[in-house]
Design a protein around this motif. Structure first.
Motif, PDB file in Angstrom:
ATOM      1  N   TYR A   1       0.741  -1.155  -0.021  1.00 26.86           N
ATOM      2  CA  TYR A   1       0.062   0.137  -0.063  1.00 26.86           C
ATOM      3  C   TYR A   1       0.786   1.225  -0.059  1.00 26.86           C
ATOM      4  N   PHE A   2       0.678   2.103  -0.890  1.00 30.50           N
ATOM      5  CA  PHE A   2       1.369   3.246  -1.183  1.00 30.50           C
ATOM      6  C   PHE A   2       0.302   4.507  -1.174  1.00 30.50           C
ATOM      7  N   GLU A   3       0.459   5.341  -0.269  1.00 33.77           N
ATOM      8  CA  GLU A   3      -0.694   6.488  -0.110  1.00 33.77           C
ATOM      9  C   GLU A   3      -0.996   7.294  -1.440  1.00 33.77           C
ATOM     10  N   ASN A   4       0.257   7.385  -2.227  1.00 38.72           N
ATOM     11  CA  ASN A   4      -0.120   8.154  -3.183  1.00 38.72           C
ATOM     12  C   ASN A   4      -0.935   7.302  -4.196  1.00 38.72           C
ATOM     13  N   ARG A   5      -0.884   5.994  -4.341  1.00 35.21           N
ATOM     14  CA  ARG A   5      -1.518   5.074  -5.262  1.00 35.21           C
ATOM     15  C   ARG A   5      -3.028   4.733  -4.813  1.00 35.21           C
ATOM     16  N   GLY A   6      -2.964   4.572  -3.345  1.00 30.91           N
ATOM     17  CA  GLY A   6      -3.983   4.228  -2.979  1.00 30.91           C
ATOM     18  C   GLY A   6      -4.600   2.653  -3.249  1.00 30.91           C
ATOM     19  N   PRO A   7      -5.604   2.070  -3.233  1.00 30.27           N
ATOM     20  CA  PRO A   7      -6.263   0.661  -3.242  1.00 30.27           C
ATOM     21  C   PRO A   7      -6.234   0.619  -4.884  1.00 30.27           C
ATOM     22  N   ASN A   8      -5.693   0.931  -5.843  1.00 27.04           N
ATOM     23  CA  ASN A   8      -5.922   0.611  -7.194  1.00 27.04           C
ATOM     24  C   ASN A   8      -4.508  -0.212  -7.313  1.00 27.04           C
ATOM     25  N   HIS A   9      -4.574  -1.400  -7.788  1.00 24.21           N
ATOM     26  CA  HIS A   9      -3.402  -2.227  -8.080  1.00 24.21           C
ATOM     27  C   HIS A   9      -3.633  -2.728  -9.382  1.00 24.21           C
ATOM     28  N   THR A  10      -4.374  -1.874 -10.311  1.00 27.77           N
ATOM     29  CA  THR A  10      -4.372  -2.419 -11.701  1.00 27.77           C
ATOM     30  C   THR A  10      -3.844  -1.106 -12.330  1.00 27.77           C
ATOM     31  N   ASN A  11      -3.849  -1.583 -13.718  1.00 27.07           N
ATOM     32  CA  ASN A  11      -3.112  -0.537 -14.704  1.00 27.07           C
ATOM     33  C   ASN A  11      -4.098   0.193 -15.089  1.00 27.07           C
ATOM     34  N   ARG A  12      -5.467   0.405 -14.526  1.00 32.76           N
ATOM     35  CA  ARG A  12      -6.247   1.490 -15.157  1.00 32.76           C
ATOM     36  C   ARG A  12      -6.001   2.510 -14.229  1.00 32.76           C
ATOM     37  N   ILE A  13      -6.405   3.777 -14.793  1.00 34.38           N
ATOM     38  CA  ILE A  13      -6.270   5.040 -13.979  1.00 34.38           C
ATOM     39  C   ILE A  13      -7.323   5.492 -13.386  1.00 34.38           C
ATOM     40  N   VAL A  14      -7.192   5.908 -12.185  1.00 32.18           N
ATOM     41  CA  VAL A  14      -8.286   6.594 -11.202  1.00 32.18           C
ATOM     42  C   VAL A  14      -8.466   8.029 -11.405  1.00 32.18           C
ATOM     43  N   LEU A  15      -9.509   8.780 -11.834  1.00 30.13           N
ATOM     44  CA  LEU A  15      -9.795   9.890 -11.805  1.00 30.13           C
ATOM     45  C   LEU A  15     -10.526  10.409 -10.711  1.00 30.13           C
ATOM     46  N   SER A  16      -9.936  11.361 -10.169  1.00 27.01           N
ATOM     47  CA  SER A  16     -10.414  11.853  -8.792  1.00 27.01           C
ATOM     48  C   SER A  16     -10.543  13.276  -8.700  1.00 27.01           C
ATOM     49  N   PHE A  17     -11.698  13.787  -7.945  1.00 26.64           N
ATOM     50  CA  PHE A  17     -11.967  15.061  -8.005  1.00 26.64           C
ATOM     51  C   PHE A  17     -12.138  15.450  -6.484  1.00 26.64           C
TER      52      PHE A  17
END
Length: 328
Positions: free
Chosen positions: A129-145
């Motif tokens: 777990y890396f705080e910068n990446r969060g819980p997304n372990h896939t290659n898809r991109i999380v877009l956050s607002f």
């Protein structure tokens, strides 16, 4: 791990310079050699930091001045790269065996950063777990607002648009926003969108007492188990305190810098051309890319590079409590 802080208020910068260049983790809006307002923060990795020149101003110059102060220079954080700051830079470069140009390039940044490029590694295990990446372990991109939308109409339009485009967004609303009339956690989740918290009132958590830090756990953070730390600011104490209440910090790997008022087309281009697999992209609900058209354009731009946004809960209701590995 100390990560640093992010500041994103354009109003404090608008009067300083009419030419705004949001560089590094943001969007280049002016020629790099021209004196301009430049954005970066302590969290910004080396690869996303702009080159700074005398005459520049903005939060990246404050970050430079903060780094100079840590290296023994009496540098005030004015946010303006004037002759005093230039003199300190040249002296520092000489001491470190770098050509004393007074220009803060990658080599100078790396020395100022103590040799730590602050690049977030990719996950190699589902238990990391890396705080910068969060819980997304896939290659898809999380877009956050982050923060809060300007109106419920704008909020609903984006949430409905994301659902229609089969994209799962991460919406990190402050506690104050969650209580307001322009945001609905339940509606967002009903459309397959993830809701996490952004603290109650958006303070710098590192400056608070233990009790004050815990008091900033907003309903969405408590429910999801994840909080976006305000200003990207946290340390080991904050991490431990949040963890004691079952809350993990989830920051970002790439910042659009949309707060500086960049145009929609500039933000779209930045996300489309620079995003990397597994990124968490930071944007804000009150700025120029929070609309279905921008989302569609970003999605298309990423598609040309073989990349795609997270689709964790497309066609379903997103859970309140998030898993340790998002099914993006």
């Amino acid at each position: 791990m100390f990560i640093g802080r992010r500041v994103r208020r354009a109003s404090a910068l608008a009067a300083v310079s009419s030419a705004v260049a949001v560089c590094g983790p943001g969007i280049a809006l002016a020629p790099s050699a021209a004196a301009a307002t430049r954005y970066c923060a302590e969290v910004t990795p080396l690869s996303q930091r702009p080159t700074l020149y005398q005459g520049d101003d903005g939060w990246c110059v404050k970050e430079l001045q903060s780094r100079l102060a840590r290296n023994g220079y009496a540098s005030n954080k004015t946010g303006y790269f004037g002759p005093v700051t230039a003199g300190y830079v040249k002296n520092f470069q000489t001491k470190k065996g770098i050509s004393a140009t007074g220009v803060v390039n990658s080599a100078t940044w790396l020395k100022l950063m103590g040799g730590d490029a602050q690049e977030t590694p990719a996950y190699t295990s589902s238990t990391q777990y890396f705080e910068n990446r969060g819980p997304n372990h896939t290659n898809r991109i999380v877009l956050s607002f982050d923060d809060c939308p300007k109106s419920y109409t704008a909020f609903k339009s984006m949430v409905d648009g994301a659902a229609a485009q089969k994209v799962t967004l991460v919406l990190a609303a402050t506690g104050d926003c969650q209580k307001g009339s322009t945001f609905s956690s339940s509606y967002a989740r009903s459309k397959g969108q993830i809701v996490i918290g952004h603290s109650m009132t958006h303070p710098n958590l590192r400056t608070l007492s233990d009790a004050e830090v815990l008091a900033q756990i907003d309903p969405a953070s408590a429910g999801a188990g994840y909080m976006r730390p305000p200003f990207g600011s946290w340390d080991g104490r904050v991490t431990s305190l949040m963890g004691s209440k079952g809350v993990r910090l989830w920051a970002w790997t790439r910042d659009t810098g949309d707060w500086a008022g960049a145009s929609q087309s500039s933000i779209v281009n930045y996300v489309s051309t620079t995003s990397q697999p597994g990124d968490t992209i930071l944007a804000h609900m009150g700025w120029n890319a929070f609309n279905p058209t921008a989302l569609s354009q970003m999605k298309a731009g990423l598609g040309k590079r073989g990349l795609s946004f997270c689709q964790a809960y497309v066609g379903n209701t997103a859970p309140v409590a998030l898993p340790s590995n998002l099914p993006c």
